[in-house]
Design an enzyme around this catalytic site. Sequence first.
Site, PDB file in Angstrom:
ATOM      1  N   GLY A 132      -5.221  -5.311   5.029  1.00  0.00           N
ATOM      2  CA  GLY A 132      -4.390  -6.220   4.245  1.00  0.00           C
ATOM      3  C   GLY A 132      -4.896  -7.643   4.229  1.00  0.00           C
ATOM      4  NE  ARG A 133      -6.861  -8.649  10.267  1.00  0.00           N
ATOM      5  CZ  ARG A 133      -6.454  -7.432  10.604  1.00  0.00           C
ATOM      6  NH1 ARG A 133      -5.395  -6.900  10.024  1.00  0.00           N
ATOM      7  NH2 ARG A 133      -7.105  -6.725  11.509  1.00  0.00           N
TER       8      ARG A 133
ATOM      9  CE  LYS B  96      -3.896   0.127   2.267  1.00  0.00           C
ATOM     10  NZ  LYS B  96      -4.937   0.195   3.327  1.00  0.00           N
TER      11      LYS B  96
ATOM     12  CG  HIS C 236       0.388 -40.501   9.685  1.00  0.00           C
ATOM     13  ND1 HIS C 236       0.607 -41.822   9.992  1.00  0.00           N
ATOM     14  CD2 HIS C 236      -0.689 -40.488   8.855  1.00  0.00           C
ATOM     15  CE1 HIS C 236      -0.279 -42.579   9.363  1.00  0.00           C
ATOM     16  NE2 HIS C 236      -1.080 -41.791   8.668  1.00  0.00           N
TER      17      HIS C 236
ATOM     18  CE  LYS D  59       5.473  -4.261   9.570  1.00  0.00           C
ATOM     19  NZ  LYS D  59       4.473  -3.690   8.646  1.00  0.00           N
TER      20      LYS D  59
ATOM     21  CD  GLU E 276      -2.229  -8.667  10.851  1.00  0.00           C
ATOM     22  OE1 GLU E 276      -1.050  -9.090  10.839  1.00  0.00           O
ATOM     23  OE2 GLU E 276      -2.774  -8.157   9.855  1.00  0.00           O
TER      24      GLU E 276
ATOM     25  CD  GLU F 217       8.993  -7.226   6.515  1.00  0.00           C
ATOM     26  OE1 GLU F 217       8.819  -7.633   7.678  1.00  0.00           O
ATOM     27  OE2 GLU F 217       8.432  -6.208   6.047  1.00  0.00           O
TER      28      GLU F 217
END
Length: 546
Positions: free
Chosen positions: A270-271, A210, A387, A515, A356, A216
């Site tokens: 964002g999510r 955005k 398993h 951050k 979040e 990152e």
Amino acid sequence: MNAPIPQSLTASPAWRALNVHAAEMMPTRIMDLFERDAERHRRFVCEDVGFYLDYSKQRVNGQTMSLLQSLARQQGLDQWRNRLFSGEHVNNTENRAALHMALRAPRVADFRDDGRRVGDEIHQVRQRMRAFAERVREGDWRGATGKRITDVVNIGIGGSDLGPRLLCTALAPQIDGPRPHFVANVDGAELHAVLARLRPETTLFVVVSKTFATQETLANALHARAWLISSLDIDAVSKHFVAVSTNREAVEAFGIAADHMFGFWDWVGGRYSLWGAVGLIAMLALGPQRFDDLLRGAHALDTHFRRAPLEHNLPVLMGLLAIWNNNFMGCASHVLAPYAQRLSLFGGWAQQLEMESNGKGVTRDGFAVDYRTTPVLWGHVGTNAQHAYFQMLHQGPAVHSVDFILPVFADHPFRDMHRKLVANCLAQASALMRGKTADEVRAELQSKGMEGDALQAAIPHRVFPGDRPSNTLLLPRVDAFHLGALLALYEHRTFVESVLWGINAFDQWGVEFGKQLANRILDDQQAVALDPSTDELMRKVQFHAR
């Protein structure tokens, strides 16, 4: 002026009634509930939008569900649902609406932000996405050397990565456009591995941020840009990079033309953003029609959530049951068990969505909660999970609630394998509920010839407590429509939980603190002083890096 005294949720009538009822229900075995109600397996179900939810394996009865619905009404779920869809600023800490539903609605839908219709601008962006995707897929958009684009790399993190990555994995058999790849981690190993299998002249990068300043994402994008330029030249950037962003100045400074920037809005977190321009890589790989099918499925679930009464509403029921298990039944965590290999990334997407959104310790008004909010969500695909950690689910002392998610129809030709998959899913849900008593174990071992001390020693290790609650959600198949509906179902389930807990599901201030400290370390690695442990670790890293 005195500060207002917060109304305690745990002291409220609905919560207190549930506490009393939970104490009554705790000793009750789920199997006993089936014996008391011959129609239980038909009554504790909900069906719509192609889904069939069976929640009869929960430790609930009619009174439980009535009390949970009373809690929902006490907390104003109907009103909050209306506020969400009407564009009110339900994200109060950022003074924003949360209108991700508008991204998948028809153009004529009347979604408004501050009184302004948003449908036209959403569909203008969608049309630009569609036109661009078709140009790339048909070979009209080519790289700097004139070669067709064969691979597209999504560079983003969090919601700019998890949703699109899930879509392309879940719908992989339908990919008929450029091959999709994803880079999120600032660990350069991921970027290096992706670039190693690509050719610069046939690769397109989609940078999703955005602000176009996410640490990152920008680090990965700059290294990808350098990789491209080293093989081609600086002028090639405009033919091999596009952006999903709102920061036109930064995008153009990077070398991407404004015409190749696809925007989104502050009222989409964002999510919750995969339904718009953040889903561009999915549209490139799968085609506009399948992307439209995804949106149709999500919109169908939106309509169900908006209109269905609480007692027959899929997200409401799943949210209420989550509250019941987490806050009243003492479940230690919540497990997602999709019995579909193509949903292998569903758990990661749902973790961000839920934890979040609802990983908060204060109410909307800023008062500390005195109850648990989101549990830990985790899990993996069946039958692999059986398993791995199912041993703990069956015999560990802590109880964990489970969502089993099962497609009824396979998307491959191996019908015998799908029968085995279905059998395992249904058997695990039954075994978690039923358990196995010491008497049952004794009879089973005696039938195999075991007796005496060996028999007595073996029994405790083979007893299963049972009474492990679960939902089973059937969907027809993992196609674009039902995948869209599934993701929207869990989005709205998350919102229902937030309303009942009285928290804001749409901010994420906890993401920012780390951050800030990382930037302090990066700005001055020599002089930074955070705490004695961290400072010493930094010195060790610097020493070994010399």
